[in-house]
Design a protein around this motif. Structure first.
Motif, mmCIF file in Angstrom:
data_model
loop_
_atom_site.group_PDB
_atom_site.id
_atom_site.type_symbol
_atom_site.label_atom_id
_atom_site.label_comp_id
_atom_site.label_asym_id
_atom_site.label_seq_id
_atom_site.Cartn_x
_atom_site.Cartn_y
_atom_site.Cartn_z
ATOM 1 N N PRO A 30 0.835 -1.198 0.000
ATOM 2 C CA PRO A 30 0.000 0.000 0.000
ATOM 3 C C PRO A 30 0.872 1.251 0.000
ATOM 4 O O PRO A 30 2.044 1.199 0.356
ATOM 5 N N PRO A 31 0.305 2.380 -0.395
ATOM 6 C CA PRO A 31 1.071 3.639 -0.346
ATOM 7 C C PRO A 31 1.526 3.917 1.090
ATOM 8 O O PRO A 31 0.904 3.480 2.054
ATOM 9 N N ASN A 32 2.633 4.651 1.214
ATOM 10 C CA ASN A 32 3.136 4.999 2.534
ATOM 11 C C ASN A 32 3.588 6.455 2.547
ATOM 12 O O ASN A 32 3.544 7.135 1.525
ATOM 13 N N ASN A 33 4.046 6.900 3.686
ATOM 14 C CA ASN A 33 4.515 8.284 3.826
ATOM 15 C C ASN A 33 6.033 8.345 3.971
ATOM 16 O O ASN A 33 6.571 9.269 4.570
ATOM 17 N N TYR A 34 6.752 7.378 3.410
ATOM 18 C CA TYR A 34 8.205 7.308 3.526
ATOM 19 C C TYR A 34 8.849 8.257 2.518
ATOM 20 O O TYR A 34 9.615 7.849 1.642
ATOM 21 N N ALA A 35 8.567 9.521 2.632
ATOM 22 C CA ALA A 35 8.899 10.529 1.619
ATOM 23 C C ALA A 35 10.372 10.564 1.216
ATOM 24 O O ALA A 35 10.680 10.584 0.034
ATOM 25 N N ARG A 36 11.282 10.578 2.154
ATOM 26 C CA ARG A 36 12.713 10.705 1.832
ATOM 27 C C ARG A 36 13.450 9.386 2.108
ATOM 28 O O ARG A 36 14.558 9.374 2.612
ATOM 29 N N ARG A 40 11.299 3.462 -0.513
ATOM 30 C CA ARG A 40 9.915 3.633 -0.056
ATOM 31 C C ARG A 40 8.919 2.745 -0.789
ATOM 32 O O ARG A 40 7.869 2.422 -0.261
ATOM 33 N N ASN A 41 9.246 2.336 -2.017
ATOM 34 C CA ASN A 41 8.336 1.469 -2.769
ATOM 35 C C ASN A 41 8.723 -0.002 -2.674
ATOM 36 O O ASN A 41 8.128 -0.840 -3.351
ATOM 37 N N VAL A 54 8.406 -6.995 2.327
ATOM 38 C CA VAL A 54 9.321 -6.596 1.264
ATOM 39 C C VAL A 54 8.711 -7.022 -0.059
ATOM 40 O O VAL A 54 8.209 -8.154 -0.191
ATOM 41 N N ARG A 55 8.766 -6.131 -1.017
ATOM 42 C CA ARG A 55 8.222 -6.423 -2.347
ATOM 43 C C ARG A 55 8.920 -7.650 -2.932
ATOM 44 O O ARG A 55 10.133 -7.755 -2.941
ATOM 45 N N ARG A 56 8.128 -8.585 -3.429
ATOM 46 C CA ARG A 56 8.621 -9.857 -3.959
ATOM 47 C C ARG A 56 9.670 -9.667 -5.057
ATOM 48 O O ARG A 56 10.634 -10.433 -5.140
ATOM 49 N N GLU A 57 9.532 -8.651 -5.880
ATOM 50 C CA GLU A 57 10.492 -8.416 -6.971
ATOM 51 C C GLU A 57 11.915 -8.204 -6.461
ATOM 52 O O GLU A 57 12.867 -8.424 -7.198
ATOM 53 N N ARG A 58 12.054 -7.785 -5.232
ATOM 54 C CA ARG A 58 13.390 -7.569 -4.656
ATOM 55 C C ARG A 58 14.168 -8.878 -4.531
ATOM 56 O O ARG A 58 15.379 -8.872 -4.394
ATOM 57 N N MET A 59 13.473 -10.008 -4.596
ATOM 58 C CA MET A 59 14.115 -11.319 -4.503
ATOM 59 C C MET A 59 14.901 -11.676 -5.771
ATOM 60 O O MET A 59 15.664 -12.635 -5.775
ATOM 61 N N GLU A 60 14.732 -10.910 -6.839
ATOM 62 C CA GLU A 60 15.412 -11.222 -8.099
ATOM 63 C C GLU A 60 16.927 -11.075 -7.984
ATOM 64 O O GLU A 60 17.664 -11.645 -8.780
ATOM 65 N N ASN A 61 17.410 -10.315 -7.005
ATOM 66 C CA ASN A 61 18.840 -10.107 -6.811
ATOM 67 C C ASN A 61 19.128 -10.169 -5.317
ATOM 68 O O ASN A 61 18.655 -9.314 -4.564
ATOM 69 N N ALA A 72 15.724 -1.281 5.731
ATOM 70 C CA ALA A 72 14.465 -1.237 6.470
ATOM 71 C C ALA A 72 14.684 -1.468 7.959
ATOM 72 O O ALA A 72 14.112 -0.755 8.789
ATOM 73 N N LEU A 73 15.528 -2.436 8.301
ATOM 74 C CA LEU A 73 15.763 -2.736 9.710
ATOM 75 C C LEU A 73 16.413 -1.572 10.444
ATOM 76 O O LEU A 73 16.117 -1.332 11.620
ATOM 77 N N ALA A 74 17.289 -0.845 9.769
ATOM 78 C CA ALA A 74 17.903 0.333 10.400
ATOM 79 C C ALA A 74 16.841 1.391 10.690
ATOM 80 O O ALA A 74 16.857 2.029 11.745
ATOM 81 N N HIS A 75 15.919 1.574 9.753
ATOM 82 C CA HIS A 75 14.818 2.519 10.006
ATOM 83 C C HIS A 75 13.942 2.034 11.158
ATOM 84 O O HIS A 75 13.544 2.827 12.019
#
Length: 124
Positions: A30-36, A40-41, A54-61, A72-75
């Motif tokens: 869903p959309p988020n407010n992770y502006a900077r 964020r996507n 985590v978006r599934r497409e990120r698994m490609e690499n 993400a974990l640092a945030h």
């Protein structure tokens, strides 16, 4: 995916004390407010449930996937998901990258020793 779970466990142990989250893959976010936030996507964190999607497409690499998970974990650790210029985030992100790189180095060096022994190129 399993390596991402390993990274979550690795960072939640020891001195870093990153929060232990549940890592799940998502076809859509869903959309988020992770502006900077550079990724964020690519992920969304549900605070109450402690779930990192985590978006599934990120698994490609695998390298890109691990980078997104560590980011993400640092945030999550600093409690602020929106701003990559936050100095607390930057500090925790770099600490986490150091731990992951160190772990990969030592895992690889052990593998290299085995390869050397099996190929006969190691010293006896």
């Amino acid at each position: 995916y399993q390596y991402g779970n390993f990274v979550v466990r690795l960072l939640s142990q020891g001195a870093l004390r990153f929060p232990r989250v549940t890592l799940l893959l998502a076809a859509n976010l869903p959309p988020n407010n992770y502006a900077r936030n550079a990724y964020r996507n690519s992920y969304r964190f549900q605070h109450k449930e402690g779930i990192l999607f985590v978006r599934r497409e990120r698994m490609e690499n695998v390298g890109g996937f691990v980078l997104v998970v560590v980011h993400a974990l640092a945030h999550v650790k600093v409690g602020e998901m929106t701003d990559d210029s936050n100095p607390h985030f930057i500090r925790e992100f770099h600490k986490a990258l150091r731990v992951c790189c160190q772990d990969m180095f030592f895992a690889r060096s052990k593998t290299g020793e085995v390869v050397d022994r099996l190929s006969g190129s190691g010293s006896n």
